[in-house]
Write a protein that holds these residues in place. Structure first.
Motif, PDB file in Angstrom:
ATOM      1  N   MET A  81       0.848  -1.196   0.000  1.00 54.77           N
ATOM      2  CA  MET A  81       0.000   0.000   0.000  1.00 54.77           C
ATOM      3  C   MET A  81       0.879   1.239   0.000  1.00 54.77           C
ATOM      4  N   SER A  82       0.439   2.277  -0.702  1.00 58.05           N
ATOM      5  CA  SER A  82       1.173   3.530  -0.719  1.00 58.05           C
ATOM      6  C   SER A  82       0.230   4.675  -0.361  1.00 58.05           C
ATOM      7  N   LEU A  83       0.811   5.827  -0.150  1.00 61.33           N
ATOM      8  CA  LEU A  83       0.018   6.983   0.225  1.00 61.33           C
ATOM      9  C   LEU A  83      -0.968   7.341  -0.874  1.00 61.33           C
ATOM     10  N   ASP A  84      -2.225   7.496  -0.513  1.00 60.47           N
ATOM     11  CA  ASP A  84      -3.272   7.939  -1.433  1.00 60.47           C
ATOM     12  C   ASP A  84      -3.609   9.377  -1.044  1.00 60.47           C
ATOM     13  N   ALA A  85      -3.118  10.331  -1.838  1.00 58.82           N
ATOM     14  CA  ALA A  85      -3.266  11.743  -1.495  1.00 58.82           C
ATOM     15  C   ALA A  85      -4.733  12.160  -1.405  1.00 58.82           C
ATOM     16  N   ALA A  86      -5.564  11.604  -2.277  1.00 56.25           N
ATOM     17  CA  ALA A  86      -6.984  11.961  -2.264  1.00 56.25           C
ATOM     18  C   ALA A  86      -7.655  11.462  -0.985  1.00 56.25           C
ATOM     19  N   LYS A  87      -7.327  10.242  -0.587  1.00 50.45           N
ATOM     20  CA  LYS A  87      -7.890   9.697   0.649  1.00 50.45           C
ATOM     21  C   LYS A  87      -7.395  10.484   1.856  1.00 50.45           C
ATOM     22  N   TYR A  88      -6.153  10.895   1.808  1.00 55.82           N
ATOM     23  CA  TYR A  88      -5.615  11.674   2.913  1.00 55.82           C
ATOM     24  C   TYR A  88      -6.374  12.985   3.053  1.00 55.82           C
ATOM     25  N   GLN A  89      -6.578  13.676   1.923  1.00 55.33           N
ATOM     26  CA  GLN A  89      -7.288  14.956   1.983  1.00 55.33           C
ATOM     27  C   GLN A  89      -8.727  14.764   2.439  1.00 55.33           C
ATOM     28  N   ALA A  90      -9.360  13.680   1.989  1.00 51.31           N
ATOM     29  CA  ALA A  90     -10.735  13.404   2.408  1.00 51.31           C
ATOM     30  C   ALA A  90     -10.804  13.157   3.912  1.00 51.31           C
ATOM     31  N   SER A  91      -9.813  12.449   4.438  1.00 48.88           N
ATOM     32  CA  SER A  91      -9.795  12.179   5.879  1.00 48.88           C
ATOM     33  C   SER A  91      -9.584  13.472   6.666  1.00 48.88           C
ATOM     34  N   CYS A  92      -8.784  14.384   6.129  1.00 48.73           N
ATOM     35  CA  CYS A  92      -8.560  15.677   6.784  1.00 48.73           C
ATOM     36  C   CYS A  92      -9.862  16.481   6.828  1.00 48.73           C
ATOM     37  N   ASN A  93     -10.585  16.473   5.712  1.00 48.63           N
ATOM     38  CA  ASN A  93     -11.842  17.215   5.649  1.00 48.63           C
ATOM     39  C   ASN A  93     -12.860  16.648   6.639  1.00 48.63           C
ATOM     40  N   LYS A  94     -12.941  15.327   6.698  1.00 52.39           N
ATOM     41  CA  LYS A  94     -13.895  14.702   7.607  1.00 52.39           C
ATOM     42  C   LYS A  94     -13.510  14.955   9.059  1.00 52.39           C
ATOM     43  N   TYR A  95     -12.222  14.922   9.349  1.00 53.95           N
ATOM     44  CA  TYR A  95     -11.770  15.196  10.713  1.00 53.95           C
ATOM     45  C   TYR A  95     -12.216  16.582  11.152  1.00 53.95           C
ATOM     46  N   GLY A  96     -12.023  17.568  10.291  1.00 56.09           N
ATOM     47  CA  GLY A  96     -12.406  18.929  10.633  1.00 56.09           C
ATOM     48  C   GLY A  96     -13.894  19.072  10.894  1.00 56.09           C
ATOM     49  N   ALA A  97     -14.689  18.297  10.161  1.00 55.97           N
ATOM     50  CA  ALA A  97     -16.142  18.407  10.278  1.00 55.97           C
ATOM     51  C   ALA A  97     -16.707  17.585  11.431  1.00 55.97           C
TER      52      ALA A  97
END
Length: 211
Positions: free
Chosen positions: A1-17
């Motif tokens: 598995m490698s870093l998925d930038a889109a998933k990372y950004q989505a997780s950041c957005n959800k964390y904030g909300a």
């Protein structure tokens, strides 16, 4: 598995909300009660962090038969060792993003010392690894949070390489937590190099979101 930038950004957005407000309450609790000289402050931090973040620490301390007796024993330990614990926490004061190797080395050492202080209270020499990381994290947000879920996901993302050991293990360090931090540091850097906003909290949240 490698870093998925889109998933990372989505997780950041959800964390904030969804989750940031909860964590902010815990950060403020420790900011407003940074020391361990008052039993009320000790109780508030141990009970709220220990239970809110499912650290499992209460189940690892033999109950004396009364309600909350396991946590009371932990609070007694913290009160008795208040000066030593305050000294450890003070070593992390002033740390702020971005995380550095030097900061991480101090974190691993402080984690190991608090781990060593708490472990004799636990039955069958169980590990307070997760609890210690979470407790320290809310006093210093640069402390990587360890739990089994995050550890499993990080192992999938970052395959171990010897050169990941960017500093010698401090005396008394918990080797499992140290190795987790070495891997965490690699992921933290990968996110920054990929153009993402890397913070210890957001990286921790990303690992949990993968599960």
């Amino acid at each position: 598995m490698s870093l998925d930038a889109a998933k990372y950004q989505a997780s950041c957005n959800k964390y904030g909300a969804v989750w940031k407000a909860l964590d902010d309450v815990l950060y403020d609790l420790c900011k407003n009660h940074p020391t361990h000289t008052a039993r009320g402050s000790i109780n508030a931090k141990l009970w709220i962090i220990g239970r809110t973040y499912a650290t499992g620490i209460e189940r690892k301390i033999e109950s004396k038969g009364s309600q909350g007796s396991s946590m009371t024993q932990l609070a007694d330990l913290f009160e008795t060792n208040q000066n030593a614990i305050d000294q450890l926490v003070s070593e992390l004061a002033g740390f702020s993003e971005p995380l550095t190797e030097k900061m991480l080395e101090t974190i691993v050492r402080v984690h190991g010392q608090l781990f060593k202080l708490i472990q004799p209270l636990l039955t069958d020499q169980q590990s307070p690894r997760s609890f210690v990381s979470k407790y320290l994290h809310f006093h210093c947000p640069l402390v990587p949070v360890y739990d089994n879920i995050a550890q499993q996901e990080l192992r999938k993302l970052i395959r171990w390489r010897k050169h990941y050991e960017v500093f010698a293990l401090p005396s008394g360090a918990d080797s499992d937590y140290a190795r987790y931090c070495f891997r965490f540091w690699q992921l933290y850097q990968d996110i920054g190099q990929a153009g993402g906003t890397a913070s210890v909290k957001l990286v921790d949240n990303y690992l949990l979101s993968l599960a």
